[in-house]
Design a protein around this motif. Sequence first.
Motif, PDB file in Angstrom:
ATOM      1  N   VAL A 410      48.841  55.852  41.352  1.00 48.34           N
ATOM      2  CA  VAL A 410      48.725  56.083  39.922  1.00 48.34           C
ATOM      3  C   VAL A 410      50.096  56.530  39.418  1.00 48.34           C
ATOM      4  N   GLU A 412      52.039  58.188  36.416  1.00 48.04           N
ATOM      5  CA  GLU A 412      51.918  59.021  35.220  1.00 48.04           C
ATOM      6  C   GLU A 412      53.304  59.161  34.587  1.00 48.04           C
ATOM      7  N   GLN A 424      48.815  54.739  24.769  1.00 46.77           N
ATOM      8  CA  GLN A 424      48.022  53.681  25.374  1.00 46.77           C
ATOM      9  C   GLN A 424      48.762  52.351  25.350  1.00 46.77           C
ATOM     10  N   ALA A 427      51.402  52.433  27.992  1.00 49.10           N
ATOM     11  CA  ALA A 427      50.823  52.275  29.327  1.00 49.10           C
ATOM     12  C   ALA A 427      50.519  50.803  29.606  1.00 49.10           C
ATOM     13  N   ALA A 447      47.839  51.979  38.626  1.00 49.40           N
ATOM     14  CA  ALA A 447      47.317  52.316  37.305  1.00 49.40           C
ATOM     15  C   ALA A 447      48.377  53.119  36.565  1.00 49.40           C
ATOM     16  N   HIS A 449      49.390  55.583  33.340  1.00 56.77           N
ATOM     17  CA  HIS A 449      48.970  56.479  32.275  1.00 56.77           C
ATOM     18  C   HIS A 449      50.221  57.039  31.603  1.00 56.77           C
ATOM     19  N   CYS A 450      50.301  56.954  30.291  1.00 54.74           N
ATOM     20  CA  CYS A 450      51.422  57.532  29.546  1.00 54.74           C
ATOM     21  C   CYS A 450      50.933  58.744  28.763  1.00 54.74           C
ATOM     22  N   HIS A 451      51.781  59.738  28.695  1.00 51.68           N
ATOM     23  CA  HIS A 451      51.422  60.997  28.019  1.00 51.68           C
ATOM     24  C   HIS A 451      52.488  61.342  26.992  1.00 51.68           C
TER      25      HIS A 451
END
Length: 474
Positions: A410, A412, A424, A427, A447, A449-451
Amino acid sequence: MSPLSRVRRIGRKFMLQQLSRQTPDKLLALSRGRLERCFERAARVSPAYRTLLAEAGLAGTAALSAKDIVARAPLLDKSNTFARFTITELLAEDIPPSSIAGVLTSSGQGGKTFGFGLSTRAQMDASAGAIDLGLQLAFGIDERSTLLVNCLPMGVVFSSRTVAVANVSVREDMALAIVRQAMPLYEQLILCVDPLFCKRLLDHAQQQGFDWSGLRTHVILGEETFSEDFRSYVADRLHVEVDAGGADDPLIGSSMGAGELGLNLFFETRETISLRRAHHRRDPGAVLPVFFCYDPLRTFVEIHAPDAEGVGELVITVLDAKATIPLIRYCTGDLARWLTESDYALVPADVRVRLRAQPLPMIAMLGRKRDWVDARWHVDHFKSLLYRRPALADQLSGAFRVLAGEPAPVWEVQLRRDAAADPQAMAEALASLVCEQCGVPAEAAPAVHCHRYEAFPYGMGLDYERKFAYLGAR
């Protein structure tokens, strides 16, 4: 120019002329002789090393040949030196404590133990001359007035007798203010910085509307490895032609040191950068070594227990006859190998000639074993992908965390502070990039995920003062 400065400039010119007449083989022969002398001294003046020699069955050994040192002397690391012995046991008996003027610690990233280097006043005085020699070799500081802005963290500072040095640490506002206000006095700028903070500095300059195009800017990148995509990204932001490769062109290169051993033990040249970029053009998705030069009169370098591909553990002995803490055959935790004929095959003939004409030996540095997430994915894959599309990279801080998992890791990713992009959407764009560039189907890809900056769960304590941990357990 003062008479003393003129003498120093003449001295640098003479030393570089002498170096140009050497060959790696000649220098390596001298290196072996220095290793023998440093071993003899360490066995004589280091209480800690005498204990280690006794445990290795070498009690009372006064001298060994370089060949026997490599075959028989114990390997050192943080655990059997700094974590085991007191400072009085590590300190050489011929070094008065009153002569010590500086302490430099390691990052502590490898565990709970910090290694450290101690410098006497004489060594610190001499280091300025050594730094100036390296700066002249790489940047021609005798021909151009120079401002060096040092943004390295953890109290890493250095001095020069020739260039102006601003030791600002990780303050992007201070660094940019100095560049804005002081650069009219100088003909060129050298930024000394780690990759993650370099991204922060470039972002801050962009936010402030600063234009780098009017400056002749070089960059020395330290503290961690980086990708060729990142080098291209930095060059584009600074309006530098990274593939020009001429002796007078701006340089974006890396340097590697260790707190307990010294700064700038290994360094890139324009020729070794050309070599790495040629490998990158052939296979943009490959995990590439960094091709470094080193000074064999300063360090004796070994590749310990190489595998079938020649990759083994990097082992270093600093060849200082007055080392405060003698460290013979010290393991840095890095993997490396010697260069092979296949390494040279991709570069143009003129670059190949210049590479072989370099008087200093070269090494291919491959980072650490722990940089592999699993059998397929390495942290450098993600460092490359992050900057593969500059428009995407512009929206990111440069910080990320890769978590091992099944069937794939994953990834991040943190957006930059002022990013306008939707997490989103970012990502999805990065996930598409992974599949496109790495040739993996969506179901087997990491996978993503962007924050938003403030929501990133792995770096809100990010102050750039310590090395960032890119890998973590899921």
